[in-house]
Design a protein around this motif. Structure first.
Motif, PDB file in Angstrom:
ATOM      1  N   ARG A 128      27.668 -11.784   3.545  1.00 46.82           N
ATOM      2  CA  ARG A 128      27.238 -11.094   2.181  1.00 46.82           C
ATOM      3  C   ARG A 128      26.108 -10.116   2.566  1.00 46.82           C
ATOM      4  NH1 ARG A 128      25.602 -17.349  -0.759  1.00 46.82           N
ATOM      5  NH2 ARG A 128      27.875 -17.136  -2.100  1.00 46.82           N
ATOM      6  N   THR A 129      25.890 -10.459   3.755  1.00 49.57           N
ATOM      7  CA  THR A 129      24.924  -9.035   4.782  1.00 49.57           C
ATOM      8  C   THR A 129      25.347  -7.984   5.692  1.00 49.57           C
ATOM      9  OG1 THR A 129      24.665 -10.813   6.401  1.00 49.57           O
ATOM     10  CG2 THR A 129      22.979 -10.689   4.290  1.00 49.57           C
ATOM     11  N   GLY A 130      26.595  -8.451   5.922  1.00 48.93           N
ATOM     12  CA  GLY A 130      26.990  -7.444   7.360  1.00 48.93           C
ATOM     13  C   GLY A 130      26.932  -7.824   8.855  1.00 48.93           C
ATOM     14  N   ASN A 131      25.240  -8.673   8.544  1.00 49.24           N
ATOM     15  CA  ASN A 131      25.037  -8.936   9.592  1.00 49.24           C
ATOM     16  C   ASN A 131      26.230  -9.856  10.875  1.00 49.24           C
ATOM     17  OD1 ASN A 131      22.124  -7.987   8.983  1.00 49.24           O
ATOM     18  ND2 ASN A 131      21.913 -10.145   8.051  1.00 49.24           N
ATOM     19  N   GLY A 132      26.007 -10.026  12.475  1.00 48.62           N
ATOM     20  CA  GLY A 132      26.247 -10.265  13.275  1.00 48.62           C
ATOM     21  C   GLY A 132      26.370 -11.716  13.457  1.00 48.62           C
ATOM     22  N   VAL A 133      26.779 -12.113  14.532  1.00 43.73           N
ATOM     23  CA  VAL A 133      25.904 -13.483  14.542  1.00 43.73           C
ATOM     24  C   VAL A 133      26.818 -13.456  16.565  1.00 43.73           C
ATOM     25  CG1 VAL A 133      26.302 -16.513  14.220  1.00 43.73           C
ATOM     26  CG2 VAL A 133      26.759 -14.769  12.705  1.00 43.73           C
ATOM     27  N   ALA A 134      25.537 -13.754  16.991  1.00 45.10           N
ATOM     28  CA  ALA A 134      25.896 -13.398  18.981  1.00 45.10           C
ATOM     29  C   ALA A 134      26.944 -14.548  19.214  1.00 45.10           C
ATOM     30  CB  ALA A 134      24.357 -13.210  19.600  1.00 45.10           C
ATOM     31  N   TRP A 135      27.238 -14.626  20.102  1.00 49.43           N
ATOM     32  CA  TRP A 135      27.978 -15.981  20.951  1.00 49.43           C
ATOM     33  C   TRP A 135      26.489 -16.962  20.931  1.00 49.43           C
ATOM     34  CZ3 TRP A 135      33.097 -16.727  21.251  1.00 49.43           C
ATOM     35  CH2 TRP A 135      33.423 -17.893  22.197  1.00 49.43           C
ATOM     36  N   GLY A 136      26.156 -16.571  21.493  1.00 50.33           N
ATOM     37  CA  GLY A 136      24.987 -17.883  21.789  1.00 50.33           C
ATOM     38  C   GLY A 136      24.530 -18.120  20.526  1.00 50.33           C
ATOM     39  N   ASP A 137      24.243 -17.855  19.376  1.00 51.54           N
ATOM     40  CA  ASP A 137      23.892 -18.158  18.639  1.00 51.54           C
ATOM     41  C   ASP A 137      24.233 -19.138  17.765  1.00 51.54           C
ATOM     42  OD1 ASP A 137      21.616 -16.295  18.218  1.00 51.54           O
ATOM     43  OD2 ASP A 137      22.511 -14.994  17.446  1.00 51.54           O
ATOM     44  N   HIS A 138      25.638 -19.785  18.481  1.00 54.39           N
ATOM     45  CA  HIS A 138      26.450 -20.449  17.803  1.00 54.39           C
ATOM     46  C   HIS A 138      25.620 -21.570  18.297  1.00 54.39           C
ATOM     47  CE1 HIS A 138      29.590 -18.061  15.112  1.00 54.39           C
ATOM     48  NE2 HIS A 138      29.568 -17.045  16.606  1.00 54.39           N
ATOM     49  N   HIS A 139      26.611 -22.689  17.600  1.00 44.68           N
ATOM     50  CA  HIS A 139      27.031 -24.127  18.426  1.00 44.68           C
ATOM     51  C   HIS A 139      27.195 -24.474  19.456  1.00 44.68           C
ATOM     52  CE1 HIS A 139      27.158 -28.816  17.867  1.00 44.68           C
ATOM     53  NE2 HIS A 139      25.701 -28.815  16.889  1.00 44.68           N
ATOM     54  N   GLY A 140      26.801 -25.908  20.606  1.00 43.01           N
ATOM     55  CA  GLY A 140      27.022 -25.375  21.508  1.00 43.01           C
ATOM     56  C   GLY A 140      28.324 -25.941  21.898  1.00 43.01           C
ATOM     57  N   ARG A 141      29.262 -26.628  20.569  1.00 43.60           N
ATOM     58  CA  ARG A 141      30.470 -27.053  21.061  1.00 43.60           C
ATOM     59  C   ARG A 141      31.360 -26.240  21.108  1.00 43.60           C
ATOM     60  NH1 ARG A 141      32.062 -32.474  17.364  1.00 43.60           N
ATOM     61  NH2 ARG A 141      33.554 -33.079  19.065  1.00 43.60           N
ATOM     62  N   LEU A 142      30.904 -25.020  20.800  1.00 46.01           N
ATOM     63  CA  LEU A 142      32.296 -23.806  21.300  1.00 46.01           C
ATOM     64  C   LEU A 142      32.036 -23.762  22.518  1.00 46.01           C
ATOM     65  CD1 LEU A 142      33.378 -21.389  19.978  1.00 46.01           C
ATOM     66  CD2 LEU A 142      30.569 -19.984  19.990  1.00 46.01           C
ATOM     67  N   TYR A 143      30.769 -23.476  23.464  1.00 46.91           N
ATOM     68  CA  TYR A 143      31.191 -22.913  24.435  1.00 46.91           C
ATOM     69  C   TYR A 143      31.726 -23.636  25.148  1.00 46.91           C
ATOM     70  CZ  TYR A 143      27.101 -20.930  21.845  1.00 46.91           C
ATOM     71  OH  TYR A 143      25.977 -20.373  21.340  1.00 46.91           O
ATOM     72  N   CYS A 144      31.885 -25.031  24.876  1.00 43.35           N
ATOM     73  CA  CYS A 144      32.919 -26.207  26.297  1.00 43.35           C
ATOM     74  C   CYS A 144      34.221 -26.668  25.361  1.00 43.35           C
ATOM     75  CB  CYS A 144      32.247 -27.515  25.987  1.00 43.35           C
ATOM     76  SG  CYS A 144      31.903 -28.254  24.643  1.00 43.35           S
TER      77      CYS A 144
END
Length: 355
Positions: A128-144
């Motif tokens: 809705r805004t066109g903003n980004g979401v940095a990799w480090g701002d995601h839930h911790g389950r993403l990285y593993c």
């Protein structure tokens, strides 16, 4: 307005496809549970088992195991023997579900869509805004989840197939060169190379501090910390050590300015050095990317890859299905003149780039 005419056959066909996808989503939860509870491992090589026998082997409660087994049988993830009312994991199913070192081991990968659900509100805001979401701002389950998904694929292909497909690189690694692994994450790719080529020195870089911390721990556990360094750095400013090989493993498309990253690689690459670009497999046209693998990558790209690139300024948001032609153009703009497809898998393009 005219009321559209509904073809009932087409409606039912598409509805069943949608229900099948919903079923797969439910099934993914079951697969993750089976991996974490050791149920698949308890079944591997054991032959037909009753729910009670499997529950005893895995240290779980029979009633839950019985229902889980029926879900697995319904989805084709285990075999059901009606005459004996037993369940069996075939050797082929075991390779995918029970062997954590298999190149096709899948249960941990379900952490990625789990993280995408956790971050749904962030994705809605980004749309809705066109903003980004940095990799480090995601839930911790993403990285593993991402680390697990790629680790075994790299383990199965990087040393025996991908590096040998690059002209002269294996000999250079054996003799001893400096290697940069840009966007290294947990460092699985870095460590595989470090263990195979003791005369070379390896440097992993990533913007996510949590991943770098995990990479350092894994390097210490692997006994290669003296030859491997991991540091937080961007793809456009990691230090110049005259690298004979610079690697981008499934990350160039995540960057906000991939041309600047390629230009920096050109600046810090040693004479005669090589860039190895590993990217998700994609054809150059959307109509040629209609497949389950492409759907997976486009979906992840929507909430993860494109969102991170936008968070870094979004100068060129490639997405996870960029295709070879767009990737080649990135490096041509950065001054490289040699670009070729060295190898491919159903999941990856392996590209060789030189100045």
């Amino acid at each position: 307005m005219d009321t559209p005419v509904i073809d009932q056959t087409k409606l039912e066909s598409f509805l069943m496809r949608a229900v099948g996808d919903l079923s797969a989503g439910y099934g993914g939860v079951m697969v993750s549970l089976g991996g974490k509870l050791g149920l698949y491992k308890a079944m591997a090589g054991a032959g037909p088992l009753s729910p009670r026998e499997l529950a005893a082997r895995a240290g779980c409660v029979e009633r839950y195991v019985s229902e889980w087994l029926n879900a697995q049988a319904a989805g084709g993830y285990v075999e059901y023997h009606a005459a004996s009312e037993t369940y069996e994991l075939s050797p082929e199913q075991a390779v995918v579900l029970a062997d954590e070192d298999s190149p096709v081991y899948i249960p941990n990968a379900w952490n990625v869509p789990a993280s995408m659900w956790f971050d749904e509100d962030k994705a809605i805001d980004a749309f809705r805004t066109g903003n980004g979401v940095a990799w480090g701002d995601h839930h911790g389950r993403l990285y593993c989840g991402v680390a697990s998904f790629y680790r075994n694929a790299y383990r199965g292909s990087l040393l025996p197939e991908w590096l040998p497909a690059l002209d002269g690189v294996v000999a250079q690694l054996a003799a001893g060169i400096a290697v940069a692994d840009v966007g290294c994450g947990y460092g699985h790719s870095t460590l595989l190379m470090a263990q195979a080529f003791p005369k070379s020195r390896f440097h992993g870089f990533d913007t996510h501090a949590g991943s770098i911390d995990e990479a350092k721990r894994l390097a210490a556990d692997a006994g290669v910390a003296a030859r491997v360094t991991f540091d937080t750095a961007r793809a456009v400013d990691y230090p110049d050590r005259g690298y004979g090989l610079i690697c981008f493993f499934d990350c160039l498309h995540d960057l906000g300015d991939p041309v600047a990253a390629a230009r920096h690689a050109a600046e810090v690459l040693a004479p005669g050095g090589t860039v190895m670009l590993v990217e998700p497999f994609a054809n150059d046209r959307v109509e040629d990317n209609i497949s389950p693998v492409a759907r997976l990558y486009y979906s992840a790209s929507t909430t993860l890859c494109c969102a991170h690139a936008v968070s870094e300024g979004g100068h060129l948001v490639l997405g996870a299905q960029a295709g070879e032609a767009r990737l080649a153009e990135v490096f041509r703009k950065a001054g490289f003149t040699h670009f070729r497809r060295a190898a491919q898998t159903p999941f990856n393009l392996i590209l060789e780039v030189r100045r």
